[in-house]
Design a protein around this motif. Structure first.
Motif, PDB file in Angstrom:
ATOM      1  N   PHE A  16       0.848  -1.184   0.000  1.00  0.00           N
ATOM      2  CA  PHE A  16       0.000   0.000   0.000  1.00  0.00           C
ATOM      3  C   PHE A  16       0.892   1.245   0.000  1.00  0.00           C
ATOM      4  N   TYR A  17       1.183   1.723  -1.186  1.00  0.00           N
ATOM      5  CA  TYR A  17       2.096   2.851  -1.339  1.00  0.00           C
ATOM      6  C   TYR A  17       1.315   4.116  -1.684  1.00  0.00           C
ATOM      7  N   GLU A  18       1.918   5.246  -1.417  1.00  0.00           N
ATOM      8  CA  GLU A  18       1.413   6.533  -1.867  1.00  0.00           C
ATOM      9  C   GLU A  18       2.284   7.004  -3.030  1.00  0.00           C
ATOM     10  N   LYS A  19       1.893   8.086  -3.667  1.00  0.00           N
ATOM     11  CA  LYS A  19       2.629   8.556  -4.843  1.00  0.00           C
ATOM     12  C   LYS A  19       2.942  10.042  -4.728  1.00  0.00           C
ATOM     13  N   GLU A  20       4.149  10.381  -5.141  1.00  0.00           N
ATOM     14  CA  GLU A  20       4.535  11.770  -5.336  1.00  0.00           C
ATOM     15  C   GLU A  20       4.768  11.993  -6.820  1.00  0.00           C
ATOM     16  N   TYR A  21       4.432  13.198  -7.307  1.00  0.00           N
ATOM     17  CA  TYR A  21       4.472  13.446  -8.746  1.00  0.00           C
ATOM     18  C   TYR A  21       5.436  14.584  -9.073  1.00  0.00           C
ATOM     19  N   ARG A  22       6.165  14.407 -10.184  1.00  0.00           N
ATOM     20  CA  ARG A  22       7.104  15.419 -10.651  1.00  0.00           C
ATOM     21  C   ARG A  22       6.424  16.349 -11.661  1.00  0.00           C
ATOM     22  N   GLU A  23       7.058  17.470 -11.898  1.00  0.00           N
ATOM     23  CA  GLU A  23       6.544  18.415 -12.893  1.00  0.00           C
ATOM     24  C   GLU A  23       6.612  17.798 -14.286  1.00  0.00           C
ATOM     25  N   VAL A  24       5.766  18.298 -15.177  1.00  0.00           N
ATOM     26  CA  VAL A  24       5.697  17.748 -16.519  1.00  0.00           C
ATOM     27  C   VAL A  24       5.433  18.873 -17.517  1.00  0.00           C
ATOM     28  N   SER A  25       5.988  18.724 -18.714  1.00  0.00           N
ATOM     29  CA  SER A  25       5.703  19.650 -19.812  1.00  0.00           C
ATOM     30  C   SER A  25       4.910  18.909 -20.876  1.00  0.00           C
ATOM     31  N   ALA A  58     -10.882   5.915  -6.519  1.00  0.00           N
ATOM     32  CA  ALA A  58      -9.556   6.286  -7.021  1.00  0.00           C
ATOM     33  C   ALA A  58      -8.454   5.598  -6.213  1.00  0.00           C
ATOM     34  N   CYS A  59      -8.637   5.487  -4.902  1.00  0.00           N
ATOM     35  CA  CYS A  59      -7.645   4.798  -4.067  1.00  0.00           C
ATOM     36  C   CYS A  59      -7.557   3.326  -4.437  1.00  0.00           C
ATOM     37  N   VAL A  60      -8.708   2.687  -4.641  1.00  0.00           N
ATOM     38  CA  VAL A  60      -8.715   1.266  -4.986  1.00  0.00           C
ATOM     39  C   VAL A  60      -8.046   1.041  -6.331  1.00  0.00           C
ATOM     40  N   GLU A  61      -8.331   1.909  -7.296  1.00  0.00           N
ATOM     41  CA  GLU A  61      -7.791   1.723  -8.641  1.00  0.00           C
ATOM     42  C   GLU A  61      -6.289   1.974  -8.718  1.00  0.00           C
ATOM     43  N   ARG A  62      -5.716   2.496  -7.662  1.00  0.00           N
ATOM     44  CA  ARG A  62      -4.264   2.607  -7.606  1.00  0.00           C
ATOM     45  C   ARG A  62      -3.629   1.221  -7.557  1.00  0.00           C
ATOM     46  N   PHE A  63      -4.357   0.247  -7.025  1.00  0.00           N
ATOM     47  CA  PHE A  63      -3.813  -1.100  -6.855  1.00  0.00           C
ATOM     48  C   PHE A  63      -4.567  -2.155  -7.669  1.00  0.00           C
ATOM     49  N   TRP A  64      -5.850  -1.957  -7.897  1.00  0.00           N
ATOM     50  CA  TRP A  64      -6.690  -2.952  -8.572  1.00  0.00           C
ATOM     51  C   TRP A  64      -7.689  -2.244  -9.468  1.00  0.00           C
ATOM     52  N   HIS A  65      -8.074  -2.910 -10.551  1.00  0.00           N
ATOM     53  CA  HIS A  65      -9.304  -2.545 -11.255  1.00  0.00           C
ATOM     54  C   HIS A  65     -10.447  -2.974 -10.337  1.00  0.00           C
ATOM     55  N   THR A  66     -11.393  -2.076 -10.090  1.00  0.00           N
ATOM     56  CA  THR A  66     -12.406  -2.338  -9.061  1.00  0.00           C
ATOM     57  C   THR A  66     -13.232  -3.589  -9.348  1.00  0.00           C
ATOM     58  N   SER A  67     -13.526  -3.861 -10.620  1.00  0.00           N
ATOM     59  CA  SER A  67     -14.303  -5.055 -10.953  1.00  0.00           C
ATOM     60  C   SER A  67     -13.520  -6.330 -10.658  1.00  0.00           C
ATOM     61  N   TYR A  68     -12.212  -6.284 -10.853  1.00  0.00           N
ATOM     62  CA  TYR A  68     -11.382  -7.461 -10.617  1.00  0.00           C
ATOM     63  C   TYR A  68     -11.230  -7.714  -9.121  1.00  0.00           C
ATOM     64  N   LEU A  69     -11.070  -6.672  -8.345  1.00  0.00           N
ATOM     65  CA  LEU A  69     -10.992  -6.844  -6.896  1.00  0.00           C
ATOM     66  C   LEU A  69     -12.313  -7.359  -6.339  1.00  0.00           C
ATOM     67  N   SER A  70     -13.419  -6.916  -6.921  1.00  0.00           N
ATOM     68  CA  SER A  70     -14.735  -7.395  -6.480  1.00  0.00           C
ATOM     69  C   SER A  70     -14.911  -8.885  -6.742  1.00  0.00           C
ATOM     70  N   LEU A  71     -14.185  -9.419  -7.747  1.00  0.00           N
ATOM     71  CA  LEU A  71     -14.241 -10.862  -8.006  1.00  0.00           C
ATOM     72  C   LEU A  71     -13.825 -11.660  -6.774  1.00  0.00           C
ATOM     73  N   LEU A  72     -12.836 -11.167  -6.046  1.00  0.00           N
ATOM     74  CA  LEU A  72     -12.346 -11.881  -4.873  1.00  0.00           C
ATOM     75  C   LEU A  72     -13.428 -11.957  -3.797  1.00  0.00           C
TER      76      LEU A  72
END
Length: 592
Positions: A33-42, A356-370
């Motif tokens: 369960f990781y968090e994300k930091e984002y860099r600048e982008v052009s 959005a938090c769930v989709e960071r790790f799983w597609h929600t439909s696939y996690l619901s399969l479990l």
């Protein structure tokens, strides 16, 4: 006095062992369960217009309603113009739009689109993938010079660029933390209460293994596989490789040639399906793609052999590990969502934040399969004997509803209805089955109409129902042209994009068929489709209530999602198909 005695007993059992569950939970949380930091982008687009035009960029961060605007630039007609914008945001970007304004109906051509992270420019090589959707009524066409967008009215129009997901992936950096202090305290209290309420049970006793042999090792691999599946399903590749080694060793020691023949007989549809997928891929695709397909679909070959070496009793123990893994995963996921919600304080709806938090790790439909697998395996367990089920079922359904996993949600309700049917007598069951059929029809109908009220009010972005119908029509059109061998496993998205109506926005989004039956037929021909259907039907007709429920559930799920296009879907389907084939088939030889 009882509390003092319990504390004394804990000290004798060793406080380190008491804290072991807490340590394991922290390691799992830190690892998965990781968090994300984002860099600048052009970002940079090369554009050309037919009339004097004013252009500017707009972007929006996730979990915020604020929009950010670039300076406006005036573009001279019929002259290429490279337009660049630096995005200083250090948060995840939800969308990037290119807005343009003219005094009359006009045309804007995007000849190229690229973005840069840390000075490395990445260009979108396929013109069709440049945009996601456009302003209401605008017409889009694809040509050698890029994507052309014709406005139907004067004034502001917009083009939503289509590489936001890829852009975020290139600019993010994973940051890992242990479980926050408040959650650690909560977990510790739960452990203490559990031990206090069950003082006579040896929860922390350990048993010595009198012997270690290949079948036990294989059972251990499957137990680890089942437990870790919710956390990191990609480790399945490694664990499947280990099963190959162990099963090969077992077979070399047994030297029973008839064993493989029996495995093929019990799983012939898996093997014929795999062989046809490879044959069609060899004829249609490049060798490199065929090799990838062979590896991706290798679960259809290896798992039946591995499962054949584990008896039914051991497999049921494996499911207990899976059940614990799922429950621990969802508990830690809840901690992650709550902690980040407090930290970020998003402006949008809470449900959207959870999704959005769930989709960071799983597609929600696939996690619901479990979660659905737990529904199915507890099918005949009486509700009255388990408080856990009373709490689990509504919480699981609420999760599916919250993350917008609509079809798994409806399948979950149907499984519960089927659970009630099994409690009734024979006469009541017949009536209940009719009711179940009506509910199934109603559920599918609701699925296709419920989203018509959710149209985005700022763009011509179709609802998912409208998009799916468009994709299915295009898939059916291409299947009619390539019904024998298909278009190739890696070419289905391109084929769908070419067949979609000219002005449909889904034409530019590189979607798959969002229907596994159509996806299989389009990729590998009608025979592959028939074999896939035969797999589901066989489990339905030959299996007991658990196997039949699994087959029915996936028949519904396959109608709205191409599950086998993702490794997660491939693993879940093949692993648990083999599980139910082994544990709940009417024919006794499969259990042997």
């Amino acid at each position: 006095m009882s509390v003092i005695n319990t504390i004394s007993r804990w000290s004798r059992q060793n406080y380190v062992i008491l804290l072991l569950p807490l340590c394991i939970a922290n390691l799992l949380y830190f690892g998965f369960f990781y968090e994300k930091e984002y860099r600048e982008v052009s970002i940079r687009t090369e554009i050309n217009c037919a009339h004097p035009t004013e252009v500017w960029y707009v972007y929006k961060e996730k979990f915020s309603e604020k929009r950010f605007f670039s300076d406006r630039k005036k573009v001279i007609p019929n002259k290429d113009y490279s337009y660049q914008f630096q995005i200083a945001s250090k948060n995840e970007i939800e969308y990037i739009g290119l807005y343009w304004k003219t005094e009359q109906k006009s045309l804007l051509r995007i000849k190229s689109y690229a973005f840069s992270v840390d000075g490395n420019w990445l260009s979108e090589k396929t013109h069709r993938n440049i945009l996601e959707y456009v302003s209401v009524g605008s017409e889009t066409t694809e040509g050698e010079q890029g994507v052309e967008v014709k406005s139907i009215k004067a004034g502001p129009n917009w083009i939503m660029l289509n590489t936001t997901e890829n852009l975020n992936e290139k600019r993010d950096r994973k940051v890992r933390h242990f479980i926050p202090l408040w959650a650690n305290v909560f977990i510790l209290i739960i452990i203490m209460l559990f031990v206090w309420l069950n003082p006579k049970k040896g929860h922390y006793s350990t048993s010595r293994l009198t012997s270690v042999n290949a079948p036990k090792i294989l059972g251990g691999i499957f137990s680890i596989w089942a437990f870790i599946m919710p956390f990191w399903i990609m480790i399945s590749h490694v664990l499947m490789g280990l099963t190959v080694v162990v099963t090969t060793y077992i077979e070399s020691k047994a030297k029973k040639q008839e064993f493989l023949l029996k495995v093929f007989k019990n799983n012939y549809l898996f093997y014929v399906f795999y062989i046809w997928i490879i044959i069609s891929s060899i004829i249609i695709d490049r060798p490199a793609i065929t090799m990838k397909v062979a590896l991706d679909y290798s679960y259809f070959i290896v798992l039946p052999v591995a499962f054949s070496h584990i008896n039914k009793e051991k497999l049921l123990k494996v499911f207990e590990f899976f059940e614990k893994g799922v429950l621990i995963y969802f508990f830690l996921l809840s901690v992650y969502v709550i902690h980040n919600y407090i930290k970020i304080v998003p402006e949008g709806p809470f449900f959207n934040f959870v999704e959005a938090c769930v989709e960071r790790f799983w597609h929600t439909s696939y996690l619901s399969l479990l979660l659905l697998l737990l529904f199915i395996k507890n099918l005949e367990k009486p509700l009255k004997n388990s408080f856990f089920q009373f709490a689990f079922y509504p919480m699981a359904l609420f999760f599916m509803f919250m993350v917008d996993a609509r079809m798994p949600f409806m399948v979950g309700i149907l499984v519960l209805v089927f659970k009630m049917i099994l409690i009734l007598n024979a006469k009541g069951r017949r009536l209940a089955l009719v009711v179940l059929a009506l509910l199934s029809t109603t559920a599918i109908t609701i699925y296709f109409v419920v989203e018509n009220n959710n149209i985005n009010n700022i763009a011509s972005k179709e609802t998912s129902t409208e998009a799916r119908i468009s994709l299915w029509k295009a898939s059916a059109n291409q299947i009619g042209k390539h019904y024998l061998l298909g278009v190739g496993h890696e070419s289905t998205q391109e084929a769908i994009g070419q067949a979609i109506e000219k002005n449909a926005n889904t034409r530019f989004r590189n979607y798959n068929a969002h229907n596994q039956f159509l996806e299989t037929a389009l990729g590998n021909g009608i025979l592959a489709l028939l074999l896939l259907v035969a797999m589901v039907v066989r489990l339905l007709l030959k299996g007991g209530p658990y196997a039949a429920c699994f087959a029915i559930s996936f028949a519904f799920l396959f109608m709205v999602e191409s599950y086998l296009n993702r490794q997660a879907g491939m693993i879940v389907f093949t692993f648990w198909y083999c599980f139910f084939l082994k544990t709940d088939m009417k024919r006794s030889q499969i259990d042997q």
